[in-house]
Design a protein around this motif. Sequence first.
Motif, PDB file in Angstrom:
ATOM      1  N   LYS A   1      -2.875  58.753  31.701  1.00 13.60           N
ATOM      2  CA  LYS A   1      -3.704  57.853  31.164  1.00 13.60           C
ATOM      3  C   LYS A   1      -3.160  57.319  29.570  1.00 13.60           C
ATOM      4  N   TRP A   2      -2.806  58.373  28.842  1.00  9.73           N
ATOM      5  CA  TRP A   2      -2.633  57.852  27.503  1.00  9.73           C
ATOM      6  C   TRP A   2      -1.315  56.980  27.470  1.00  9.73           C
ATOM      7  N   ASN A   3      -0.849  56.419  28.494  1.00 11.04           N
ATOM      8  CA  ASN A   3       0.268  55.657  28.677  1.00 11.04           C
ATOM      9  C   ASN A   3      -0.258  54.023  28.149  1.00 11.04           C
ATOM     10  N   PHE A   4      -1.417  53.885  28.635  1.00 12.55           N
ATOM     11  CA  PHE A   4      -1.820  52.608  28.580  1.00 12.55           C
ATOM     12  C   PHE A   4      -2.766  52.359  27.200  1.00 12.55           C
ATOM     13  N   PRO A   5      -2.754  51.138  26.814  1.00 16.21           N
ATOM     14  CA  PRO A   5      -3.545  50.815  25.632  1.00 16.21           C
ATOM     15  C   PRO A   5      -4.883  50.904  25.805  1.00 16.21           C
ATOM     16  N   GLN A   6      -5.788  51.079  24.714  1.00 16.04           N
ATOM     17  CA  GLN A   6      -7.246  51.385  24.689  1.00 16.04           C
ATOM     18  C   GLN A   6      -7.777  50.222  25.705  1.00 16.04           C
ATOM     19  N   GLY A   7      -8.491  50.278  26.779  1.00 20.06           N
ATOM     20  CA  GLY A   7      -9.102  49.321  27.633  1.00 20.06           C
ATOM     21  C   GLY A   7      -8.206  49.085  28.817  1.00 20.06           C
ATOM     22  N   GLN A   8      -6.877  49.616  28.891  1.00 17.95           N
ATOM     23  CA  GLN A   8      -6.172  49.206  30.026  1.00 17.95           C
ATOM     24  C   GLN A   8      -6.306  50.191  30.935  1.00 17.95           C
ATOM     25  N   THR A   9      -6.259  50.024  32.011  1.00 17.13           N
ATOM     26  CA  THR A   9      -6.298  51.112  33.391  1.00 17.13           C
ATOM     27  C   THR A   9      -5.528  50.696  34.259  1.00 17.13           C
TER      28      THR A   9
ATOM     29  N   ILE B   1       0.127  63.359  24.035  1.00 17.89           N
ATOM     30  CA  ILE B   1       1.562  63.628  24.613  1.00 17.89           C
ATOM     31  C   ILE B   1       1.769  64.975  24.488  1.00 17.89           C
ATOM     32  N   PHE B   2       1.378  65.658  23.312  1.00 17.10           N
ATOM     33  CA  PHE B   2       1.657  67.235  23.033  1.00 17.10           C
ATOM     34  C   PHE B   2       0.702  68.212  23.944  1.00 17.10           C
ATOM     35  N   THR B   3      -0.280  67.618  24.551  1.00 14.33           N
ATOM     36  CA  THR B   3      -1.044  68.208  25.321  1.00 14.33           C
ATOM     37  C   THR B   3      -1.025  67.894  26.783  1.00 14.33           C
ATOM     38  N   SER B   4      -0.170  67.341  27.125  1.00 14.55           N
ATOM     39  CA  SER B   4       0.236  66.595  28.386  1.00 14.55           C
ATOM     40  C   SER B   4       0.840  67.731  29.302  1.00 14.55           C
ATOM     41  N   GLY B   5      -0.012  68.162  30.338  1.00 11.02           N
ATOM     42  CA  GLY B   5       0.907  69.334  31.035  1.00 11.02           C
ATOM     43  C   GLY B   5       2.171  68.798  31.883  1.00 11.02           C
TER      44      GLY B   5
END
Length: 510
Positions: free
Chosen positions: A468-476, A266-270
Amino acid sequence: MAFWCDCFNGGYQQIDAARQGPRFGIRHLQCFLAFCGLAVAYSLRVNLSVAIVAMTDKNHTNPAFDEYNWDEGIKSYLLSSFFWGYVVTQVPGGYMAHHYGAKYTFFFGVFICSTLAILTPLCAKIGDWPLVLALRAAQGLSQGMIFPSTHTFLSKWAPAEERGRLVSYCYSGAQFGTVVMLSVSGYIASSRLGWPSIFYLSGIVGISWSFVWLYLSASTPAEHPSISVAELRYIESSGQTRRPSDAGRTSGSAQAPAHKLPWSHIFTSGPFLTLIFVHLSNNWGFWTLLTEIPTYMKSILGVDIRSNGPLSALPYLAMCLLSYVFIFLGDFINARYTTRLWVSRKFFNTIGQWVPMVALIGLGYINAGGSVKLAITLLTIAVGANAATYLGFQVNHIDLAPNFAGTLMGITNCVANVISIIAPLTVGLIVTDEENPTQWRIVFYVSAFFYFVGNLFFLIFGRTSPQKWNFPQGQTTNAENRSTNVAPSSDEAQEHTDDETAPLNRNAAP
């Protein structure tokens, strides 16, 4: 011109008729309840702004009630103390709404604040201003959860195609509550009910709303007992890049644990850092207008709008009404041109920040003895046009990360409200002579600069596609599946790709 036409005619994607919900359904009832909740919350926020006049000068209202000898310094502390608590619970409020459900954090935020409002006259009587100051800070602590809760709530209930519209409807309640409170408080204070009734009435309304909300609302569509299967399917498959039912629930299943917040991402997302800057720049201009314009108009133009409730409410009324104008405009453009999402967000954000910028520059050129009507018109335009940001950066938290929208709003609103405190203090450093128009011009130029740079950053660096970080691991996303030549699942095949190149109106004809 070719680029502009391509932006507004970006193709279409037909939705199967069976997956469309009713034109008016449970989601609209939920948004109406949120509208009323925000109206109540803002009436509780501003009630002291009017009541404090009657509390310190009973000759102008009903002399039968207590009067307090509070100087301007004490008044400023009392009016600002709300924000001392407000900034503290923004991020925790988003976190709790994410983990425990927005229904409950919204409920407790309004309920606690309403209860404290009813206690305000008693606190003033037994503890004078120090106890009132502590109470107002506690009210700020309770209300700090409300905006993050609202964003979390809307990320669950608002279909992608209706997101901007429903967010605008809900947040226009804040301006509606402000208009009502500023317009009627003066009359209540002057009536036989007296100034304490300002707090009693707003508190009773808030408590009443809280229990209606608790009974009729639900944190997610899947949890609502009255929602139809068609509407539930429509919300869940309307292009939202979230897990089923927006909270890990399916009908009849137990609550799944909320997945971990990706703080480092979150804090490294442009795009998110851009959103923080846009939000703080908007608050610098907006709160400079609302806190300093009354002083400017009294010192330069000789007009005391604080003593005139309806005149004080005029900018908020304009903002409330223009919210619906911008919703209509957005629907009209989208229906005619099938607008891409990023075009819509940046178009309305430009209106919401650059129109006030121009109005601020204009205010700077009105000198002593200038046109009062022109000044009030420019002020009303500057505040009213800011409503377009509801269709711009204000909804961008949900665009970037529907799963964490409340937490994102808590972070940006926390930073932005710190700026809301700093901006008036900066004005005090610039304006050493309140009757000097040149010093006020500098104030307006600085605010206009923030509006300009904030929107410029949004135009260049702002994004609307889910991160991409919105999704749970494995969800795309579907787009990622296609880019890696992985066949989407049957459920994914039914969902829309919620990205910047997709048109807002997915039902549009070719």
